[in-house]
Design a protein around this motif. Structure first.
Motif, short mmCIF file in Angstrom:
data_model
loop_
_atom_site.label_atom_id
_atom_site.label_comp_id
_atom_site.label_asym_id
_atom_site.label_seq_id
_atom_site.Cartn_x
_atom_site.Cartn_y
_atom_site.Cartn_z
N LEU A 126 4.70 -4.37 -8.08
CA LEU A 126 4.71 -3.85 -6.70
C LEU A 126 4.56 -2.34 -6.65
N MET A 127 4.56 -1.68 -7.79
CA MET A 127 4.48 -0.22 -7.83
C MET A 127 3.03 0.23 -7.69
N THR A 128 2.64 0.48 -6.46
CA THR A 128 1.31 0.99 -6.15
C THR A 128 1.49 2.23 -5.27
N LEU A 129 0.46 3.05 -5.20
CA LEU A 129 0.52 4.20 -4.29
C LEU A 129 0.71 3.71 -2.85
N ALA A 130 -0.06 2.71 -2.47
CA ALA A 130 0.05 2.17 -1.10
C ALA A 130 1.44 1.60 -0.85
N GLY A 131 1.96 0.86 -1.82
CA GLY A 131 3.27 0.26 -1.67
C GLY A 131 4.37 1.29 -1.52
N LEU A 132 4.29 2.37 -2.28
CA LEU A 132 5.33 3.40 -2.18
C LEU A 132 5.25 4.16 -0.86
N ILE A 133 4.05 4.43 -0.38
CA ILE A 133 3.93 5.11 0.92
C ILE A 133 4.49 4.21 2.02
N ASN A 134 4.18 2.93 1.98
CA ASN A 134 4.72 2.01 2.98
C ASN A 134 6.24 1.91 2.86
N HIS A 135 6.73 1.90 1.64
CA HIS A 135 8.18 1.88 1.42
C HIS A 135 8.82 3.12 2.04
N LEU A 136 8.25 4.30 1.79
CA LEU A 136 8.81 5.53 2.36
C LEU A 136 8.82 5.48 3.88
N ARG A 137 7.78 4.95 4.47
CA ARG A 137 7.72 4.82 5.94
C ARG A 137 8.86 3.96 6.45
N TRP A 138 9.09 2.83 5.78
CA TRP A 138 10.13 1.91 6.25
C TRP A 138 11.53 2.36 5.89
N VAL A 139 11.67 3.12 4.81
CA VAL A 139 12.98 3.69 4.50
C VAL A 139 13.36 4.70 5.58
N GLU A 140 12.40 5.48 6.05
CA GLU A 140 12.65 6.39 7.18
C GLU A 140 13.15 5.59 8.38
N HIS A 141 12.48 4.51 8.68
CA HIS A 141 12.90 3.64 9.80
C HIS A 141 14.36 3.19 9.61
N TRP A 142 14.67 2.70 8.41
CA TRP A 142 16.00 2.17 8.15
C TRP A 142 17.08 3.23 8.39
N TRP A 143 16.92 4.40 7.80
CA TRP A 143 17.98 5.39 7.88
C TRP A 143 18.07 6.08 9.23
N PHE A 144 16.95 6.44 9.82
CA PHE A 144 17.01 7.17 11.08
C PHE A 144 17.16 6.26 12.31
N GLU B 194 -9.37 1.23 -3.98
CA GLU B 194 -9.03 0.35 -5.09
C GLU B 194 -7.83 0.88 -5.88
N ASN B 195 -7.86 2.18 -6.18
CA ASN B 195 -6.76 2.76 -6.96
C ASN B 195 -5.46 2.85 -6.17
N ALA B 196 -5.54 2.94 -4.86
CA ALA B 196 -4.32 2.95 -4.04
C ALA B 196 -3.58 1.62 -4.15
N ARG B 197 -4.30 0.56 -4.47
CA ARG B 197 -3.72 -0.79 -4.56
C ARG B 197 -3.39 -1.21 -6.00
N ARG B 198 -3.86 -0.43 -6.98
CA ARG B 198 -3.65 -0.79 -8.39
C ARG B 198 -2.19 -0.62 -8.78
N ALA B 199 -1.69 -1.59 -9.55
CA ALA B 199 -0.33 -1.55 -10.10
C ALA B 199 -0.46 -1.44 -11.61
N PRO B 200 -0.52 -0.22 -12.16
CA PRO B 200 -0.82 -0.04 -13.58
C PRO B 200 0.35 -0.32 -14.53
N LEU B 201 1.53 -0.53 -14.01
CA LEU B 201 2.69 -0.79 -14.86
C LEU B 201 2.94 -2.30 -14.90
N PRO B 202 2.70 -2.94 -16.04
CA PRO B 202 2.79 -4.40 -16.11
C PRO B 202 4.14 -4.97 -15.66
N GLY B 203 5.21 -4.25 -15.91
CA GLY B 203 6.53 -4.74 -15.53
C GLY B 203 6.90 -4.47 -14.09
#
Length: 168
Positions: free
Chosen positions: A50-68, A38-47
Motif C-alpha cells: 500500500l506504500m505508494t506516493l498516491a496512497g501516502l498523499i491520500n492518507h495525509l489528506r484523510w489524517v488531516e480530516h481525522w484530527w481537525f 504510473e510511478n505515483a501508483r507503484r509500490a516498490p517495497l514488496p512488504g
C-alpha cells in the motif's frame, strides 16, 4: 498553495507551529512534482503493497480530516476507511489521478489553516482520547507536523525507488 519555507514570519508560537506544518505539507507536495501517473501508483517495497506516493498523499489528506474535523471539531468521520479495511484510503488512491489527490489535500489544508486561525491554541478538542483525556489545538498542530514529516521520509524513499528522483 503556500510558499515552502520553514522560516516563520514572526516568532510567536502560533506562527512557528503553523509555519512548520505548512512547510511539511508543501514538502509532501514537492516530493510528488513531476512524477508519472504510473510511478505515483507503484509500490516498490514488496512488504508494503500500500506504500505508494498516491496512497501516502491520500492518507495525509484523510489524517488531516481525522484530527481537525473529527477530533477537534467533533464532526462525523467521513473517511474512506472501514473496520474491515482500515487502510482503505491508501488502497483506493491508486485508482485516482495524483493531481486530484493533491488538489484535495491542498483544499483540506486550506480549510484547516482557516480553522486553526479561528481558534486559540489552548482550545480543547470536542472528542476525547480513548483514555478519556483531551487534546488541545496546539497538540494537534504538533502531531500533524510530526505525522506529515514522518510520511515525507516515506515519500522521499518511494520517489527515489520509483524513478530515481531525489531532493525537494
Amino acid at each position: 498553495m503556500t510558499t515552502r519555507t520553514d522560516v516563520p514570519a514572526a516568532l510567536d508560537e502560533r506562527t512557528q507551529l503553523t509555519t512548520f506544518l505548512d512547510y511539511a505539507r508543501a514538502t509532501a507536495r514537492a516530493k510528488c512534482e513531476g512524477v508519472s501517473a504510473e510511478n505515483a501508483r507503484r509500490a516498490p517495497l514488496p512488504g508494503s503493497p500500500l506504500m505508494t506516493l498516491a496512497g501516502l498523499i491520500n492518507h495525509l489528506r484523510w489524517v488531516e480530516h481525522w484530527w481537525f474535523e473529527v477530533m477537534f471539531l467533533g464532526e462525523e468521520d467521513r473517511g474512506p476507511w472501514t473496520d474491515e479495511d482500515p487502510d482503505r484510503e491508501m488502497r483506493i488512491a491508486v485508482d485516482r489521478p495524483l493531481d486530484e489527490l493533491l488538489a484535495e489535500y491542498e483544499a483540506a489544508c486550506a480549510r484547516h489553516r482557516e480553522l486553526v486561525a479561528a481558534h486559540p491554541l489552548d482550545t480543547v478538542a470536542k472528542r476525547t482520547r480513548g483514555d478519556g483525556g483531551q487534546f488541545d489545538l496546539r497538540w494537534i498542530l504538533l502531531h500533524m507536523t510530526e505525522e506529515t514529516a514522518r510520511h515525507n521520509g516515506h515519500l522521499d524513499i518511494l520517489r527515489e525507488l520509483v524513478d530515481g528522483t531525489t531532493g525537494a
